[in-house]
Every structure is written in structure tokens, then in C-alpha cells.
Design an enzyme around this catalytic site. Sequence first.
Site, PDB file in Angstrom:
ATOM      1  N   GLU A 215       0.532  -1.159  -0.144  1.00  0.00           N
ATOM      2  CA  GLU A 215       0.263  -0.243  -0.626  1.00  0.00           C
ATOM      3  C   GLU A 215       0.778   1.376   0.143  1.00  0.00           C
ATOM      4  OE1 GLU A 215      -2.847   0.340  -0.678  1.00  0.00           O
ATOM      5  OE2 GLU A 215      -3.672  -1.759  -0.186  1.00  0.00           O
ATOM      6  N   ARG A 219       0.835   3.868  -2.878  1.00  0.00           N
ATOM      7  CA  ARG A 219      -0.079   4.855  -3.110  1.00  0.00           C
ATOM      8  C   ARG A 219       0.848   6.110  -3.116  1.00  0.00           C
ATOM      9  NH1 ARG A 219      -5.413   3.041  -0.360  1.00  0.00           N
ATOM     10  NH2 ARG A 219      -5.413   1.282  -0.563  1.00  0.00           N
ATOM     11  N   ASP A 359      -5.602 -10.202  -8.150  1.00  0.00           N
ATOM     12  CA  ASP A 359      -5.070  -9.368  -9.577  1.00  0.00           C
ATOM     13  C   ASP A 359      -3.859  -8.407  -9.834  1.00  0.00           C
ATOM     14  OD1 ASP A 359      -5.451  -7.692  -6.833  1.00  0.00           O
ATOM     15  OD2 ASP A 359      -7.128  -6.464  -7.124  1.00  0.00           O
ATOM     16  N   GLU A 525     -11.805   0.063 -10.745  1.00  0.00           N
ATOM     17  CA  GLU A 525     -10.981  -0.504 -11.459  1.00  0.00           C
ATOM     18  C   GLU A 525     -12.525  -0.408 -13.286  1.00  0.00           C
ATOM     19  OE1 GLU A 525     -10.175  -1.716  -7.985  1.00  0.00           O
ATOM     20  OE2 GLU A 525     -12.137  -1.595  -8.699  1.00  0.00           O
TER      21      GLU A 525
END
Length: 626
Positions: A215, A219, A359, A525
Amino acid sequence: MSLARNARLSKVSMCCFLQVISQTLVNSNMKRDCAKCSMGKFLVLLLFCGLGYLMLTHTSTTHSVFGGQEKDSNRLKVGDELITDGTSRLRRFLRKPPRLPPRLSPDEIGNVNKSVHVPGKLNTGSKWIDRQHSVKKAFSHAWSGYKNHAMGFDELMPLSQRGMDGLGGLGATVVDALDTAMIMGLDEVVSEAGSWVETHLPERINQKGQVNLFETTIRILGGLLSAYHLSGGEQGGNQTHKGPEPIIYLENARSLADRLLTAFTSSPTAIPFSDVILRDQSAQPAPGGLSSTSEVSTLQLEFNYLSFLTGDSKYSMESMKVLEHMKTLPKVKGLVPIYISPQSGEFSGDTIRLGSRGDSYYEYLIKVWLQNKASNWTYLYEMYDEAMKGVKHLLVQKSIPNGLLFVGELPYGPKGSFSPKMDHLVCFLPGTLALGATKGITKEEAIKRNLLTLEDLENLKLAEDLVKTCFEMYSVTSTGLAPEIAYFNIEGNSEGGLDGGNKSSEYVNDISIKYADRHNLLRPETVESLFVLYRITEDPKYREWGWEIFEAFEKYTKVDSGGYSSLDDVTVIPPHKRDKMETFFLGETLKYLYLLFGDSSLIPLDEFVFNTEAHPFPIQRTNKRE
């Protein structure tokens, strides 16, 4: 004076006009009475042909990547130099609206600031300009809520009007939103966010405790690197926006990455630990000892770009060891389990899915290859290609009764039963498939250049079918917003009485939504894939679908006091708000919508690659920074 009026000038007037021009073009001893000789008449004809050519092949503006702002009509900034258009005075005399979008020569394109791009097709439709402006207003509303009630916290709680730290306390919304504001041309927001980064982020990087490697990389590190590029950092100064000097973003990125590297260097294998203690520069595995497959394989775009910018290969070397190691591990037709052990370096469990924890492994295979095609990392494309064949063979099925294509899961591996469960997260896949097929150029151009194989065309068709399914996950609900997870009805496995609430939807009987899965987190998405599919196919329906989704966000998630909120249940009206605005709503969702409604020259897909948090990095044409 118009060109039409010039055409009606008498022979004498044309001669006088030519004599005036001649005084600045030739030596005085070469002048002749142009009206009295055939050569003079020829020169008059030649002059006006030349003027006509100039007016038809040159335009008066250049366009910036940031919101399409026009620059000085006769100058183009290249590095620290100004190129002056020598025909500017003549153009003012013979002013005429430009007929063609501005174009640069290949040499000029190579030298201009990477964040300035010349449009191939202008977005001249006032409807889409207005809709793009609506997205910009939404971003400003979201930012105002955050700035007023949560500045410096990771996330805004818009109903409580306060902030919360759920991502390590590094001001995640500030950094995630920064490059979106740059792209939108919101200089005031850029100044506010950039000043916060300069003033507060260095101390937080030094003093904060535990953060998640994945993360924080996608980010914070990704946001800083993108801001550095978009603010003109690679050209040696702030050429575009307000805020601190670009080097501030790069210095913070490097300081943070040096601490994150401990997740790699502390592990006994090539697989990094999941968590880092910033103030101690130490790392540790997640509870239970396992790392998510997607998390350890979704760091490479960021660390590779940092190595490119700094000239220090250690960031790229450590992150690429992960993919190099994964290349050697056994797979199921290119598909991999969703957990991996840093202790053994082996996959753990049998669950295969393209939703959570799986993913972005598949996303980064193609994107890291695209970012660094100058490097000899062809194994990444081969891994991606094999995995997409596995997806089509093992995970893609059709719903009943209306035949929506969807991507399911293998919760017990290839020998177990198939689950018709599809996370909203899987809706990244249509965009990835389209990007893998054309490598970022339009389908029309790829066909014209004979670049598409039969498999590319098959993948592109699958991308279009899947993005329709993703859109229908929105359309079947009462609010027009998608749930976190949907189940598709198939032969022998059909859920009754759990539809999305929109009885007028053609596909209301194809999709079931369980009570625990009905929440919406403002995820990006689907609009990401709509953006990519629109850029590649140029089909306007993807814009229209994106607008419907945006209107639903505006109607049901907007908070009057500032910000937007996640929802508990998208199948009921009015939906109950959850009191949380995820950082990716500003960093991804609104950015992709803005780009969807904008001109295709704005962050072109054949020149930039987006990390999984929608932070754009320039594609590297060489292995080293020049």
C-alpha cells in the site's frame, strides 16, 4: 486582413505589398519593379502559394497535458529555451482560425517536457468538455472536505467530519490526490498538497511505525514519483505547476524507498516481508507468515522508475528479484495461487482468482514489460501471455439466461469446483487485456500497421465483453453503483431472490448479490477499463457508460459538507453511507473519469504506464536516464 480580401487586391496593390516584404528578405541592389517583369509575377504567385501552405500546415497553439491549457501561440518551451515562431507577425496580418491540431516534429517531441503532448484528435464536443469539468468540480468538492476536516490524515470520514489514519499515517490522501490535481490543472490544490509534502512528510517518514509495503509503495512512493515527473522534475525545474521544486518529491520518494527496501533485504528469500517499521528501518512478515501474491509482485513499476531517476540500481534489482523468482515457480496454465511464503519462497494454498490478493500480479506482468521494453525482460510478456490463455481456458464462463461473460474463481485449485464469484477488483482485467493487445495505440492504428495477431484480436474482443459485464454490475442495482462482489448464475448454480434491485435491467436475472457483498467503496477498476477501452477502440459508448457511473456517484455518495462516502448497500434507495472516503477515489476513480472525458493526448497510453494506483510513469525508451 483576411486572405479572401488579399485575393481581391489589385495588381498594383500586390506589387506594393511584395516590395514591402522584399525589403526584409533581399539585398536592396536586387530589388526590381515586380509589376513590370514576368519574374516579378512569378514571385508574387510563389509568395502567396507559400503563405497558403504556411497557414494550412501550421497552427498557433500548443497544448499541455495538464487540462489542455493553451500556451503562448507563437512559442514552444523546450528545456530552458524558447523557440519563437518567425511567422508570428505575418500570421497576425493574415489571421485565420487554425485548421489542424498542433503537431511537432519527432525531434521536437523528443526534447519537449515529457508532460506536454500534442493531440492527435481534439476533444471539441462541448458535452464532453462540460462533463470533464463536472468531474473536476467533484474532485474539488472531495478535496475541500478532506482539507477542511482531515488534512494530514490518511483518509477522510466525511459524515463525522474528521480524519483517520489507516495506512500508516503518511497523509495518504494528500499524496494520492496530488498528480490528479496536476493533471486537472488545479494549481491551488497542487500548492496545498505540495506544501504539505515539503513541510510534513519527511518527519513522518522518519518517525512513523508500521506500514504495509504494498500500500505504501503504490500510493505514497508511486504518487511522489508521478508528481516529480508531472511537475517537470526530469527537465531540471518546476516548469508546470505551483508547489515546491520537483526535487522535493524525489527526495521524499528516495527516503521512503530506502526504508521500504528492508522488506526485501530482511527476507531469507526473494519474496519480501509484507510490513515495514519506518522509524526502525526493519521489516516483518504478516500475521500467519504469508504474503499476498499480488502485493509482492506489484512493486516493480515504482522501484524501477526510482532507479531510472536516481541512477541507483538497487531499487530495481531488489524488486525484480521477485518476478525473476516467480518465473521459476510451478503454475497452472500461467495462473498462480493468491498466497506466497517469504520463508520458503513457494506459493501457498490452491486458491486461484483475479480478485483480491491475485489481481495486480497479472496487471504488472504486462505493465512492467511495457515500461521497460528497452530491457531484455521478455519473460514477463511470456508469463502474461500464458496467464491470459489460462484465464480464458479455466476462469471465463457465461451467465444464464443472457450470456454475460465473466471471470470466476478456483477456490480449491484446478481440480476443485468452479465458483461464479467475481470481485469488482477483477474489472481491471478488460483494460489490461486491451493494453496488452495494442500496447497502448488505437485498434485502428494497430490494424493499419499490421501489428495485431489473432490472439491479440481475441483478447481485445474478450476485453470488450468483460467491460460490458462490469458495467452491467452497476446497471443491475437500484443505485446504479456496483457491489464489491457479484455472483453470476450458471447452469447448476443459480441464486434466487438476490438480484440488484433494478427490475428494468436486461441482466437482473444473471447477477446475484449476497447481503455481505452489497457495499461500494468508490472503487476505480471499471472506470479504469472504460478509459482504456475508449482510448483504444474510440467507441463513444464507453464514455456514456462512464458518465452514468459518475452521475450515480454524484447522486448517492456525495456529502454536502465535503467529500464522498462509501455505501453499505447499493441495492436499496436511499443507500446508507459508510463514513469513509478512500484515497483512491481522488487518486484513481476521478482521475480515470477525467481522462475518459478528455482528449486522447492527455497522458497517452503509448507514452505512459499507470501503476495500480493510477499514478502515471513515462515509458522508458532507454535503460538509463540521459
